[in-house]
Design an enzyme around this catalytic site. Sequence first.
Site, PDB file in Angstrom:
ATOM      1  N   TYR A  64      38.149  28.748  26.647  1.00 29.07           N
ATOM      2  CA  TYR A  64      38.417  29.886  27.499  1.00 29.07           C
ATOM      3  C   TYR A  64      37.581  30.416  28.428  1.00 29.07           C
ATOM      4  O   TYR A  64      37.353  30.635  29.094  1.00 29.07           O
ATOM      5  CB  TYR A  64      39.470  30.857  26.108  1.00 29.07           C
ATOM      6  CG  TYR A  64      39.745  31.788  27.596  1.00 29.07           C
ATOM      7  CD1 TYR A  64      41.412  32.012  28.210  1.00 29.07           C
ATOM      8  CD2 TYR A  64      38.728  33.405  28.013  1.00 29.07           C
ATOM      9  CE1 TYR A  64      41.298  33.207  29.977  1.00 29.07           C
ATOM     10  CE2 TYR A  64      38.978  34.496  28.473  1.00 29.07           C
ATOM     11  CZ  TYR A  64      40.074  34.272  29.361  1.00 29.07           C
ATOM     12  OH  TYR A  64      40.095  35.181  30.406  1.00 29.07           O
ATOM     13  N   GLU A  69      34.479  39.096  30.109  1.00 31.14           N
ATOM     14  CA  GLU A  69      35.354  38.246  29.570  1.00 31.14           C
ATOM     15  C   GLU A  69      35.182  38.544  27.506  1.00 31.14           C
ATOM     16  O   GLU A  69      36.067  38.230  27.318  1.00 31.14           O
ATOM     17  CB  GLU A  69      35.137  36.254  29.885  1.00 31.14           C
ATOM     18  CG  GLU A  69      35.949  35.961  31.379  1.00 31.14           C
ATOM     19  CD  GLU A  69      37.460  36.630  31.706  1.00 31.14           C
ATOM     20  OE1 GLU A  69      38.188  36.460  30.222  1.00 31.14           O
ATOM     21  OE2 GLU A  69      37.288  37.026  32.512  1.00 31.14           O
ATOM     22  N   ASP A 120      44.584  31.606  29.057  1.00 33.25           N
ATOM     23  CA  ASP A 120      44.944  33.004  28.059  1.00 33.25           C
ATOM     24  C   ASP A 120      45.922  33.523  27.486  1.00 33.25           C
ATOM     25  O   ASP A 120      47.225  32.448  28.521  1.00 33.25           O
ATOM     26  CB  ASP A 120      43.482  34.152  28.358  1.00 33.25           C
ATOM     27  CG  ASP A 120      45.186  34.653  29.757  1.00 33.25           C
ATOM     28  OD1 ASP A 120      46.184  34.214  30.758  1.00 33.25           O
ATOM     29  OD2 ASP A 120      44.279  36.147  29.745  1.00 33.25           O
TER      30      ASP A 120
END
Length: 312
Positions: free
Chosen positions: A138, A55, A156
Amino acid sequence: MTSTPPPHPAIAIAAPEPAGPTDLPEALGRWFEETARPLPWRSPDRTPWGVLVSEVMSQQTPVARVAPIWLDWMDRWPTPTDFAQAPTAEVLRAWGSLGYPRRALRLQECARAIVELHDGEVPASTAELLALPGIGTYTAAAVQAFAFGHRSVVVDTNIRRVLARVVGGEALPPTSLTAAEMSRAAAFVPAGDAPAALWAASSMELGAVVCTARAPRCDDCPVASLCAWRAAGYPADAHAARRRTQAWAGTDRQVRGKVMGALRAAHSPVPAAVIDAVWPDATQLERCLTGLVADGLIARTGQHYHLPVDLA
Ligand code: SF4
């Protein structure tokens, strides 16, 4: 700003199947289970650390560039404990050309915090994830969904675009995330851990491979019959006037990338005179060098530049 709510897909489209917001997660979930890309961090033996690394690497960087570096990374540093002890210069070399190398330093700070505070195990709770260096809303939500299979609101750029089009009837979302978008995204997360995690993965995947920003492949889209933007005839981007696209050439980012590239490739300190030659604008180069030193990404010793020595 759009003041008139878009038509509900069920009303606007004569769909071959029942149309409505609740159909979207199910339709996308089926599509995802059949077509999802076999990304390495999606393998059944993935670890929470591997997901967290993926990520961080994938922020503002295409998956195709991330995958080989992620594989090498996990080979070298399969756990936060391994990575916490890695020499900083080696970390920056391994980060390679992923860009925004401050992410690599923050990731190492994150690994060290995981070791110190959580015995080397990535935590699963929102509060504990958000307390880690470099982990924002996020990333915390994505780790919860993709590493632990927990229900979370993952938002996102891909998911924002999909919801803007399918539900909002807009070409693209606003230039920055709004409270209204967050509310809409939260309302779409299905109940239950597994359906919510599947929704996060599938809506993100649709935005990444089908409903792309510049060339959506509507003929291949599994939710085309539910899409308000398509039904409305693809109206133009209402936020276009506020959208600025910055050219890469000539930016400080390009200059910083050139300096980092030169130092990553060198196995000994590089004379300042050599670095001076990487960019013709001496004022801009000096500004970038000062910034890189301040960020801890490079160091200067006498008349030489080099990657930072490990401070651990
Ligand atoms: S129909 Fe086209 S614009 Fe609508 S969600 Fe699918 S790919 Fe995106």
